[in-house]
Design a protein around this motif. Sequence first.
Motif, PDB file in Angstrom:
ATOM      1  N   LYS A  30       0.853  -1.189   0.000  1.00  9.70           N
ATOM      2  CA  LYS A  30       0.000   0.000   0.000  1.00  9.70           C
ATOM      3  C   LYS A  30       0.883   1.230   0.000  1.00  9.70           C
ATOM      4  N   ILE A  31       0.446   2.245  -0.725  1.00 12.90           N
ATOM      5  CA  ILE A  31       1.054   3.569  -0.613  1.00 12.90           C
ATOM      6  C   ILE A  31       0.094   4.344   0.266  1.00 12.90           C
ATOM      7  N   ARG A  32       0.552   4.709   1.469  1.00 16.08           N
ATOM      8  CA  ARG A  32      -0.349   5.295   2.445  1.00 16.08           C
ATOM      9  C   ARG A  32       0.357   6.333   3.306  1.00 16.08           C
ATOM     10  N   LEU A  33      -0.430   6.951   4.189  1.00 19.58           N
ATOM     11  CA  LEU A  33       0.093   7.983   5.078  1.00 19.58           C
ATOM     12  C   LEU A  33       0.445   7.379   6.436  1.00 19.58           C
ATOM     13  N   THR A  34       1.548   7.862   7.034  1.00 18.97           N
ATOM     14  CA  THR A  34       1.846   7.555   8.428  1.00 18.97           C
ATOM     15  C   THR A  34       1.895   8.883   9.166  1.00 18.97           C
ATOM     16  N   ARG A  35       1.290   8.918  10.339  1.00 18.07           N
ATOM     17  CA  ARG A  35       1.165  10.174  11.071  1.00 18.07           C
ATOM     18  C   ARG A  35       2.376  10.415  11.947  1.00 18.07           C
ATOM     19  N   GLY A  36       2.795  11.657  11.946  1.00 19.59           N
ATOM     20  CA  GLY A  36       3.860  12.104  12.835  1.00 19.59           C
ATOM     21  C   GLY A  36       3.449  13.452  13.384  1.00 19.59           C
ATOM     22  N   GLY A  37       4.374  14.152  14.002  1.00 19.34           N
ATOM     23  CA  GLY A  37       4.064  15.471  14.524  1.00 19.34           C
ATOM     24  C   GLY A  37       3.494  15.402  15.925  1.00 19.34           C
ATOM     25  N   ILE A  85       8.448   0.221   4.020  1.00 15.67           N
ATOM     26  CA  ILE A  85       9.503  -0.203   3.111  1.00 15.67           C
ATOM     27  C   ILE A  85      10.281   0.989   2.562  1.00 15.67           C
ATOM     28  N   ASP A  86       9.546   2.024   2.131  1.00 21.26           N
ATOM     29  CA  ASP A  86      10.206   3.166   1.498  1.00 21.26           C
ATOM     30  C   ASP A  86       9.403   4.435   1.749  1.00 21.26           C
ATOM     31  N   LYS A  87      10.091   5.531   2.004  1.00 24.87           N
ATOM     32  CA  LYS A  87       9.442   6.832   2.160  1.00 24.87           C
ATOM     33  C   LYS A  87       9.481   7.527   0.799  1.00 24.87           C
ATOM     34  N   ILE A  88       8.311   7.918   0.294  1.00 21.02           N
ATOM     35  CA  ILE A  88       8.277   8.508  -1.045  1.00 21.02           C
ATOM     36  C   ILE A  88       7.762   9.933  -1.066  1.00 21.02           C
ATOM     37  N   GLY A  89       7.422  10.481   0.108  1.00 18.69           N
ATOM     38  CA  GLY A  89       6.965  11.867   0.122  1.00 18.69           C
ATOM     39  C   GLY A  89       6.467  12.281   1.488  1.00 18.69           C
TER      40      GLY A  89
END
Length: 123
Positions: free
Chosen positions: A4-11, A34-38
Amino acid sequence: MSLKIRLTRGGAKKRPYYRIVVADSRSPRDGRFIDKIGSYDPMKAKDAADRVVLDLEKVQAWLAKGAQPTDRVLRFLDAAGLTKRPARNNPNKAVPGEKAKERAAAKAEKAAAPAAEEAAAEA
């Protein structure tokens, strides 16, 4: 392994910041990826150039490998011109539920009762 290409929350609390990542669909939202793309910063203005940052080459490579974007990420990819987001239509969403229909019927009946009494009193 479905990707999946999805969002992970931070902040911090009430100050969200999201990374756009490729992850196994079974891993938790903020877990291993696996990989950070943006990245995506919803606190910035909608017309800010750096609100959504994408590495387009990585995105195309992961899409070619079969990674499926989530709805929100698909919006970003559509805005970037990489994929086409299909139009969604749910005409039943605006239809009131059973309880709301019952309340509306009771209200209409209650409003009709005094009008009938006035008509009977005039006759």
